[in-house]
Design a protein around this motif. Structure first.
Motif, short mmCIF file in Angstrom:
data_model
loop_
_atom_site.label_atom_id
_atom_site.label_comp_id
_atom_site.label_asym_id
_atom_site.label_seq_id
_atom_site.Cartn_x
_atom_site.Cartn_y
_atom_site.Cartn_z
N ASP A 135 47.80 25.01 29.85
CA ASP A 135 48.97 25.27 30.70
C ASP A 135 49.10 26.74 31.04
N HIS A 136 47.99 27.46 31.01
CA HIS A 136 48.00 28.90 31.20
C HIS A 136 47.02 29.27 32.31
N ASN A 137 47.29 30.36 33.00
CA ASN A 137 46.35 30.87 33.99
C ASN A 137 44.98 31.04 33.34
N CYS A 138 43.93 30.60 34.01
CA CYS A 138 42.61 30.65 33.42
C CYS A 138 41.54 30.56 34.50
N ILE A 139 40.32 30.85 34.12
CA ILE A 139 39.18 30.62 35.02
C ILE A 139 38.29 29.54 34.43
N TRP A 140 37.78 28.71 35.31
CA TRP A 140 36.81 27.68 34.94
C TRP A 140 35.51 28.01 35.66
N LEU A 141 34.46 28.22 34.91
CA LEU A 141 33.17 28.57 35.49
C LEU A 141 32.23 27.38 35.41
N SER A 161 40.26 34.59 25.23
CA SER A 161 39.72 33.44 24.50
C SER A 161 38.68 32.80 25.41
N ILE A 162 37.44 32.75 24.94
CA ILE A 162 36.34 32.26 25.76
C ILE A 162 35.80 30.98 25.13
N TYR A 163 35.84 29.91 25.91
CA TYR A 163 35.40 28.60 25.43
C TYR A 163 34.10 28.26 26.15
N GLU A 164 33.03 28.04 25.38
CA GLU A 164 31.73 27.76 25.97
C GLU A 164 31.36 26.28 25.83
N HIS A 165 30.40 25.87 26.65
CA HIS A 165 29.87 24.50 26.64
C HIS A 165 30.99 23.47 26.81
N VAL A 166 31.89 23.78 27.73
CA VAL A 166 33.05 22.90 27.96
C VAL A 166 32.71 21.87 29.03
N ASP A 167 32.93 20.61 28.73
CA ASP A 167 32.82 19.55 29.74
C ASP A 167 34.08 19.65 30.60
N LEU A 168 33.95 20.23 31.77
CA LEU A 168 35.12 20.50 32.60
C LEU A 168 35.77 19.23 33.11
N MET A 169 35.00 18.17 33.28
CA MET A 169 35.60 16.89 33.69
C MET A 169 36.54 16.39 32.60
N GLN A 170 36.10 16.47 31.35
CA GLN A 170 36.97 16.05 30.25
C GLN A 170 38.13 17.01 30.05
N ALA A 171 37.85 18.30 30.23
CA ALA A 171 38.91 19.30 30.06
C ALA A 171 40.03 19.08 31.07
N HIS A 172 39.69 18.50 32.21
CA HIS A 172 40.72 18.25 33.24
C HIS A 172 41.81 17.33 32.71
N GLU A 173 41.46 16.48 31.75
CA GLU A 173 42.47 15.58 31.18
C GLU A 173 43.52 16.36 30.40
N LEU A 219 44.51 19.41 31.40
CA LEU A 219 45.04 20.40 32.31
C LEU A 219 46.44 20.01 32.78
N GLU A 220 47.40 20.90 32.58
CA GLU A 220 48.79 20.64 32.94
C GLU A 220 49.27 21.53 34.08
N ILE A 221 48.34 22.21 34.72
CA ILE A 221 48.65 23.06 35.87
C ILE A 221 47.64 22.71 36.98
N PRO A 222 47.91 23.12 38.21
CA PRO A 222 46.98 22.79 39.30
C PRO A 222 45.61 23.43 39.13
N LEU A 223 44.60 22.72 39.58
CA LEU A 223 43.24 23.23 39.64
C LEU A 223 43.00 23.72 41.07
#
Length: 266
Positions: free
Chosen positions: A118-124, A174-186, A188-192
């Motif tokens: 629920d925080h401003n972030c970047i998804w790479l 805080s840097i999170y690596e090897h993240v499945d972004l499709m699963q992480a979307h579940e 996500l409580e803010i707009p992508l």
């Protein structure tokens, strides 16, 4: 401070393997070890300021006597953590042509994925060039963003080239690596919000949410189509005709600081 003069010293050999990207110090079969090397005065100072003492610090013995910054860095550490080395040994550890005479051995933070994003972030998404990844982290940190989510296929966040490009951004994020972004979307409580060229609104005309996740894609292929389909908003940066699209790190800088400008102008 102990002095190392031989390449056959067991400690030096273990650090040398780590500097070469080989098996980390203390790692056992089947176990992950997050130890990395930080090279250079600025990176080591930033670690000391934001994180604390390293596990080990190695200094070029000659430069230590001549360089006041190196001397100050050494005095700020427990002498038991420090080793002075012959210049030729330090040169063997360096990943750059002209090293600065200091390396820290540290354990890279490996934060747990939050349950709620629920925080401003970047998804790479598969950003492969280490220079781009480092610049993206540095830019995000400068824009006040404290979280980065990196998909498989991204350059390793704690590699030497990424660390050099980021210039200390790692230590305030805080840097999170090897993240499945499709699963992480579940989670996500803010707009992508994705950068894209098709079916997108101008960055300068689009309504940007107060908090969002900025989705930035691979240098050649852009954002994965399935991920792009999840984005609530797509934006593009207007530019002159008949020129190639912007580098991903440059585009991110424009987007993140336009977002920040709006937040601070209201």
């Amino acid at each position: 401070m102990k002095h190392l003069s031989s390449r056959e010293n067991p400690v030096y050999k273990r650090v040398l393997r780590l500097a070469a990207g080989k098996r980390a110090i203390g790692a056992e079969d089947g176990h992950t070890d997050h130890r990395v090397i930080l090279e250079g005065i600025h990176l080591c100072q930033a670690w000391l300021q934001h994180i604390g003492s390293p596990e080990l610090a190695l200094f070029d013995a000659e430069r230590l006597e001549q360089n006041t910054e190196l001397g100050g860095l050494a005095r700020a550490l427990d002498p038991g953590l420090c080793l002075s080395c012959e210049p030729r040994l330090m040169k063997g550890l360096s990943q750059v042509e002209h090293g600065q005479g200091v390396c820290f051995v540290v354990s890279a933070p490996a934060p747990l994925m939050p349950q709620h994003i629920d925080h401003n972030c970047i998804w790479l998404d598969r950003v492969q060039d280490p220079g781009n990844v480092g610049t993206l982290l540095r830019t995000a940190a400068a824009a006040g963003i404290k979280h980065a989510y990196l998909s498989p296929g991204c350059a390793s966040a704690w590699s030497a080239k990424v660390l050099r490009s980021a210039q200390g951004a790692h230590f305030v994020m805080s840097i999170y690596e090897h993240v499945d972004l499709m699963q992480a979307h579940e989670r996500l409580e803010i707009p992508l919000v994705a950068t894209a060229l098709e079916n997108a609104a101008s960055l300068y005309e689009a309504v940007l949410p107060k908090d969002c996740a900025w989705l930035l894609g691979n240098e050649g292929q852009g954002v994965d189509a399935d991920l792009l389909a999840l984005a609530e908003k797509r934006v593009f940066i207007p530019q002159a005709e008949n020129v190639e699209s912007l580098n991903v790190a440059v585009a991110a800088g424009i987007c993140l600081f336009e977002h920040r400008r709006r937040q601070f102008s209201t």
